[in-house]
Design an enzyme around this catalytic site. Structure first.
Site, PDB file in Angstrom:
ATOM      1  N   ASP A  67       7.542 -13.440  -7.690  1.00 20.93           N
ATOM      2  CA  ASP A  67       6.776 -14.086  -6.626  1.00 20.93           C
ATOM      3  C   ASP A  67       5.337 -14.358  -7.062  1.00 20.93           C
ATOM      4  O   ASP A  67       4.877 -13.876  -8.101  1.00 20.93           O
ATOM      5  CB  ASP A  67       6.807 -13.220  -5.349  1.00 20.93           C
ATOM      6  CG  ASP A  67       6.506 -11.744  -5.610  1.00 20.93           C
ATOM      7  OD1 ASP A  67       6.036 -11.410  -6.715  1.00 20.93           O
ATOM      8  OD2 ASP A  67       6.750 -10.930  -4.717  1.00 20.93           O
ATOM      9  N   ASN A 136       8.225  -1.822   4.451  1.00 19.28           N
ATOM     10  CA  ASN A 136       9.121  -2.376   5.478  1.00 19.28           C
ATOM     11  C   ASN A 136      10.432  -2.858   4.859  1.00 19.28           C
ATOM     12  O   ASN A 136      11.210  -3.552   5.498  1.00 19.28           O
ATOM     13  CB  ASN A 136       8.435  -3.515   6.246  1.00 19.28           C
ATOM     14  CG  ASN A 136       8.088  -4.686   5.340  1.00 19.28           C
ATOM     15  OD1 ASN A 136       8.386  -4.671   4.148  1.00 19.28           O
ATOM     16  ND2 ASN A 136       7.474  -5.712   5.893  1.00 19.28           N
ATOM     17  N   HIS A 138      10.697  -4.852   2.176  1.00 21.09           N
ATOM     18  CA  HIS A 138      10.702  -6.157   1.508  1.00 21.09           C
ATOM     19  C   HIS A 138      10.876  -6.006   0.008  1.00 21.09           C
ATOM     20  O   HIS A 138      10.439  -5.028  -0.595  1.00 21.09           O
ATOM     21  CB  HIS A 138       9.480  -7.012   1.884  1.00 21.09           C
ATOM     22  CG  HIS A 138       8.181  -6.637   1.262  1.00 21.09           C
ATOM     23  ND1 HIS A 138       7.098  -6.180   1.978  1.00 21.09           N
ATOM     24  CD2 HIS A 138       7.757  -6.688  -0.027  1.00 21.09           C
ATOM     25  CE1 HIS A 138       6.079  -5.964   1.161  1.00 21.09           C
ATOM     26  NE2 HIS A 138       6.446  -6.256  -0.060  1.00 21.09           N
ATOM     27  N   GLU A 143      10.675 -10.820   3.484  1.00 20.70           N
ATOM     28  CA  GLU A 143      10.287  -9.942   4.583  1.00 20.70           C
ATOM     29  C   GLU A 143      11.461  -9.728   5.545  1.00 20.70           C
ATOM     30  O   GLU A 143      12.426 -10.517   5.542  1.00 20.70           O
ATOM     31  CB  GLU A 143       9.111 -10.571   5.335  1.00 20.70           C
ATOM     32  CG  GLU A 143       7.833 -10.694   4.502  1.00 20.70           C
ATOM     33  CD  GLU A 143       7.047  -9.394   4.422  1.00 20.70           C
ATOM     34  OE1 GLU A 143       7.650  -8.302   4.478  1.00 20.70           O
ATOM     35  OE2 GLU A 143       5.813  -9.479   4.284  1.00 20.70           O
TER      36      GLU A 143
HETATM   37  C1  GLP Z   1       4.109  -6.574  -2.981  1.00 24.99           C
HETATM   38  C2  GLP Z   1       5.068  -7.289  -3.940  1.00 24.99           C
HETATM   39  C3  GLP Z   1       6.397  -6.578  -4.051  1.00 24.99           C
HETATM   40  C4  GLP Z   1       6.182  -5.094  -4.255  1.00 24.99           C
HETATM   41  C5  GLP Z   1       5.450  -4.520  -3.068  1.00 24.99           C
HETATM   42  C6  GLP Z   1       5.243  -3.007  -3.143  1.00 24.99           C
HETATM   43  O1  GLP Z   1       4.193  -7.006  -1.674  1.00 24.99           O
HETATM   44  N1  GLP Z   1       5.292  -8.655  -3.573  1.00 24.99           N
HETATM   45  O2  GLP Z   1       7.137  -7.154  -5.111  1.00 24.99           O
HETATM   46  O3  GLP Z   1       7.413  -4.456  -4.430  1.00 24.99           O
HETATM   47  O4  GLP Z   1       4.181  -5.157  -2.984  1.00 24.99           O
HETATM   48  O5  GLP Z   1       4.167  -2.731  -3.957  1.00 24.99           O
HETATM   49  P1  GLP Z   1       3.790  -1.299  -4.504  1.00 24.99           P
HETATM   50  O6  GLP Z   1       4.685  -1.059  -5.656  1.00 24.99           O
HETATM   51  O7  GLP Z   1       2.358  -1.452  -4.929  1.00 24.99           O
HETATM   52  O8  GLP Z   1       3.986  -0.337  -3.398  1.00 24.99           O
END
Ligand code: GLP
Length: 242
Positions: A67, A136, A138, A143
């Site tokens: 992404d 959540n 995702h 989402e």
């Molecule tokens: C972002 C990214 C996700 C990632 C998520 C959790 O929103 N788009 O790909 O998995 O954050 O991030 P973290 O690993 O920092 O908790």
């Protein structure tokens, strides 16, 4: 599904890095689906160390990222393009022309999404998709309540994701509200999926995603339907599984 539990974040990162390393050794021109966030940072650091020791060669590897925020330029410190180069690509011998991310600055978003899907198919699909998970549920920026049938698309971030990600921005109003994200359908087409999570704040969503109902309300729950998923967690994130 296989579950691998590391003692702590570093142990989890080493275990996940070992799986990626094995993939690159078995298939030197593997297509790696990569992710951003805090969760995969440790495993990128570990892979860099092994590259420096000449244990891994990334010269033929291709990569596609999950992404990218809409509206952040490649040089913006919070763009995923910048993150991937700073944290990983610039420290290994991957060919930068083989590193792909969606372009969040594209003027025609639909065309950019189709370009990205076509690119992934032209590479022969993803051999190993690395994922983190939002609190959540995702994955990428898919989402809750988005449907499971989407390929790359324009994703609208929920308020909880904007709040969670605002820790990395000067002000919450600087967090983009949209992103380009590979869809659940695209993620599910990967031949192998490795999801990494650490910390107590991920324990509940890990349990819900992998042992609860499969529902678009919990995007990661669809991974229960994939036949080659490895969940790599630390003891804190595995806390609700026992
Ligand atoms: C972002 C990214 C996700 C990632 C998520 C959790 O929103 N788009 O790909 O998995 O954050 O991030 P973290 O690993 O920092 O908790």
């Amino acid at each position: 599904m296989r579950i691998i539990i590391g003692k702590d974040y570093d142990d989890m990162s080493r275990k996940a890095a070992n799986i990626i390393s094995a993939m690159v050794i078995l298939k030197p021109d593997a297509v790696l689906g990569l992710a951003t966030g805090t969760s995969p940072l440790g495993l990128y650091k570990q892979l860099i160390k092994w590259y420096e020791k000449k244990d891994i060669d990334f010269s033929a590897v291709r990569s596609v990222n999950l992404d990218e925020y809409v509206g952040l330029s490649k040089t913006h410190v919070q763009s995923y393009f910048h993150f991937m180069h700073e944290m990983f690509f610039n420290h290994i011998n991957i060919a930068l022309e083989n590193c792909h991310l969606p372009n969040g600055m594209a003027s025609d978003i639909d065309a950019e999404c189709r370009r990205y899907d076509t690119l992934i198919s032209s590479l022969g699909g993803i051999d190993l998709q690395l994922l983190g998970i939002g609190q959540n549920g995702h994955i990428g920026f898919n989402e809750p309540e988005e449907n499971f049938e989407q390929m790359t698309h324009l994703a609208h971030l929920t308020q909880s994701t904007i709040t969670a990600n605002s820790r990395l921005f000067d002000d919450i109003s600087d967090v983009p509200t949209t992103a380009l994200s590979m869809g659940i359908k695209a993620i599910m087409q990967a031949k192998m999926i490795v999801l990494v999570a650490s910390g107590k704040n991920k324990a509940q969503i890990i349990k819900q995603s992998f042992f609860g109902a499969v529902t678009p309300k919990v995007p990661a729950s669809i991974l229960q339907m994939h036949n080659n998923v490895i969940l790599v967690v630390d003891e804190d994130a595995a806390g609700d599984l026992r």
